[in-house]
Design a protein around this motif. Sequence first.
Motif, short mmCIF file in Angstrom:
data_model
loop_
_atom_site.label_atom_id
_atom_site.label_comp_id
_atom_site.label_asym_id
_atom_site.label_seq_id
_atom_site.Cartn_x
_atom_site.Cartn_y
_atom_site.Cartn_z
N SER A 9 25.58 -14.91 55.87
CA SER A 9 25.08 -13.55 55.66
C SER A 9 25.90 -12.56 56.46
CB SER A 9 23.61 -13.46 56.08
OG SER A 9 22.81 -14.28 55.28
N SER A 10 26.14 -11.40 55.88
CA SER A 10 26.79 -10.32 56.60
C SER A 10 25.71 -9.36 57.08
CB SER A 10 27.78 -9.59 55.69
OG SER A 10 27.12 -9.04 54.58
N SER A 11 25.82 -8.92 58.33
CA SER A 11 24.78 -8.08 58.92
C SER A 11 25.41 -6.89 59.63
CB SER A 11 23.94 -8.91 59.90
OG SER A 11 22.97 -8.11 60.52
N ASP A 112 23.31 -8.41 53.88
CA ASP A 112 23.67 -8.60 52.48
C ASP A 112 23.13 -7.44 51.64
OD1 ASP A 112 25.02 -10.95 53.11
OD2 ASP A 112 23.25 -12.19 52.83
N ASP A 113 22.23 -7.71 50.67
CA ASP A 113 21.72 -6.65 49.82
C ASP A 113 20.33 -6.21 50.25
OD1 ASP A 113 20.35 -8.95 49.16
OD2 ASP A 113 20.36 -8.56 46.99
N SER A 183 16.94 -9.82 44.04
CA SER A 183 17.66 -11.05 44.32
C SER A 183 16.71 -12.22 44.57
CB SER A 183 18.56 -10.87 45.54
OG SER A 183 17.79 -10.50 46.68
#
Length: 255
Positions: A9-11, A112-113, A183
């Motif tokens: 995950s990108s944060s 993320d989203d 999602s």
Amino acid sequence: MSIISSMTSSSKILSLVKRESFFDDSFFKDSWEDFDKAVQGILDKFDDTGLKVDTGSRSKCRDVYSRIRSSKIDEDLYASQALQITEKDGKFQAVMDVKDFNPSDLQVKVVDDRVVVEGKYEKKSEDGSSMSSKSFYKEFTMPPSADIDQVATALSKDGVLTVKAPKREGDVAARPAGALTSSSSTSSSSFSSSSHQSSSSSSTISSTKKVSMSSSSSSSFSSSALGMESLDDMAKDMKDRLVFSHENVNLKLPQ
């Protein structure tokens, strides 16, 4: 290796802009109506006097809401919290009351989203011998057309938080109805919860509660679907994409 990468995950922690009081700061003007609706929802739920929020009664209604919030927050951190979510023309906006949470512990981040809002609620016992602490956690999944890189947050002096995401530039609006879902959506509506509680001889009690809800495959957020869905359906779809959890910790203070 590719499987591991896809699960990472990108944060990013967002800067929380401090502003003046919510209804005195024109910066929040496009969120005033949403917050009035959020307060009205709590009044409808807990007040039986038939109060209706409008420009003239706003101050009185907020006072009644504050009393309800104060009396109910220890029972349930979320049930009496004013919160309104709107999605229109691909844009996302959330407004919520966070007055009871420690501003220094309040954090908004993009994962993320999703947008995640976290904080902490602390309260001393009446005799001052112990303190109760609850962690605050809300998670919002952005609609596909929202620009997750442009999410902005602001906190009013009186504790109202706004989270906004504009529509992504160049986004193609014309998509088949039902093609866009959150999602976390599945082929059928799902509801899951888990709880944990433990205690020790040091009189420390902790518990966590998490409730996640995902919308069904029939929930869509395309421009064509928005024209067909009723406001009630839209509100349900958006509420279905919330994840709530909290942690309670009671600490015995030294004499």
